[in-house]
Design a protein around this motif. Structure first.
Motif, PDB file in Angstrom:
ATOM      1  N   LYS A   1       7.076   3.500   0.805  1.00  0.00           N
ATOM      2  CA  LYS A   1       7.973   4.478   1.442  1.00  0.00           C
ATOM      3  C   LYS A   1       7.685   4.573   2.948  1.00  0.00           C
ATOM      4  O   LYS A   1       8.603   4.597   3.777  1.00  0.00           O
ATOM      5  CB  LYS A   1       7.797   5.834   0.766  1.00  0.00           C
TER       6      LYS A   1
ATOM      7  N   LYS B   1       0.821  -1.209   0.000  1.00  0.00           N
ATOM      8  CA  LYS B   1       0.000   0.000   0.000  1.00  0.00           C
ATOM      9  C   LYS B   1       0.860   1.266   0.000  1.00  0.00           C
ATOM     10  O   LYS B   1       0.561   2.235  -0.693  1.00  0.00           O
ATOM     11  CB  LYS B   1      -0.937   0.001   1.201  1.00  0.00           C
ATOM     12  N   ASP B   2       1.915   1.302   0.821  1.00  0.00           N
ATOM     13  CA  ASP B   2       2.771   2.497   0.896  1.00  0.00           C
ATOM     14  C   ASP B   2       4.194   2.050   1.185  1.00  0.00           C
ATOM     15  O   ASP B   2       4.635   1.988   2.332  1.00  0.00           O
ATOM     16  CB  ASP B   2       2.268   3.434   1.994  1.00  0.00           C
TER      17      ASP B   2
END
Length: 304
Positions: A250, A247-248
């Motif tokens: 970073k 999903k993310d």
């Protein structure tokens, strides 16, 4: 007249003496034989008043009651070779006067008791020698005493007497054998105790081995189940991590780095000396790290 009484009075006295000597009484407690020249002519077993020929016949009386005979201490050897001292007591009575007279002669009861004691001793040795000492020393010896009585009765029948009953009054160990016998009994009891102890130890080892095996099986099953659950939990955790990373990426990398910093700097007295150019701070100095720090420090609802 006086001369005539001189001859009559002695005659009367002689006739009275003859009359008295021809009469005898048999008591209810006795039996009698009438002998003539040593031969039995009459048998009197019932009480009463009887007559005999004076001077030619003789009356011999015998006790018609039940008589007792205690024997002298006798050593016997049972089957297990444990010597015992035995006393017996017999009850007997005269049943056949003619046979009794012929067998015992003038001595009568005294000879019969001596002969009966020999018969009893032989019967005691025969019967008690065929069994173990435990049977002789037990409280129930009725069967043994009945066997002794039957053997004695059979042998004593030739004496004209009947053995009514035989009892063992004492069955003891000889004094010189007491110490060795007690030592042997003690050794036997110790042997039995050692056998019981060995059987108990063997049973205890069997129970202990079974318990250890069951404990090992339960522990192995529990560890196997724990490993399965732990593997399932790790798989679920990795699945969650993978979903979050996708999903993310970073933010996920930033979060993982913060967890690594937190773990490394855990504790109030932890000190780390690192170069500013260390790879440990690479993420914080990178653009993603600065962006992640700004996103983490930005208040909720301030923007996207």
């Amino acid at each position: 007249m006086n001369n005539r009484w001189t001859y009559i009075l002695p005659g009367i006295v002689i006739l009275a003496a003859l009359a008295l000597s021809s009469v005898y009484i048999v008591d209810p407690r006795e039996k009698a034989l009438v002998l003539q020249f040593g031969q039995v002519t009459q048998v009197r077993e019932k009480p009463g008043l009887y007559f005999k020929v004076p001077f030619l016949q003789q009356v011999v009386r015998y006790d018609g009651r039940i008589l007792g005979l205690p024997t002298q201490p006798l050593e016997v050897t049972p089957l297990d070779d444990r010597r015992l001292v035995v006393d017996a007591f017999a009850r007997w009575r005269i049943t056949n006067l003619v046979t009794f007279r012929q067998a015992t002669g003038p001595e009568g009861v005294r000879f019969a008791q001596s002969r009966l004691e020999q018969i009893l001793n032989a019967a005691v040795r025969q019967v008690l020698g065929s069994v173990n000492s435990d049977a002789i020393l037990s409280n129930d010896r009725t069967n043994l005493m009945n066997q002794i009585r039957d053997l004695s009765r059979k042998e004593a029948d030739s004496l004209g007497i009947d053995v009514i009953d035989v009892r063992l009054t004492r069955t003891d160990l000889p004094d010189q054998n007491l110490a060795s016998t007690y030592g042997r009994m003690k050794a036997e009891r110790q042997k039995e105790a050692a056998q019981e102890l060995a059987l108990g130890n063997q049973e205890a080892q069997t129970i202990r081995a079974t318990a250890d095996r069951n404990a090992l099986e339960l522990t192995s099953a529990a560890q196997k189940k724990a490993e399965v659950i732990r593997g399932q939990a790790d798989a679920e955790r990795n699945k969650i991590y993978a979903g979050a990373y996708s999903k993310d990426p970073k933010f996920f990398a930033f979060y993982r780095s913060l967890q690594a910093y937190k773990t490394a700097l855990k504790g109030s007295d932890t000190t780390m000396v690192l170069s500013p150019n260390s790879q440990f701070f690479d993420f914080l100095n990178s653009e993603a790290g600065r962006a992640g720090s700004a996103a983490a420090a930005k208040p909720a609802g301030a923007g996207n």
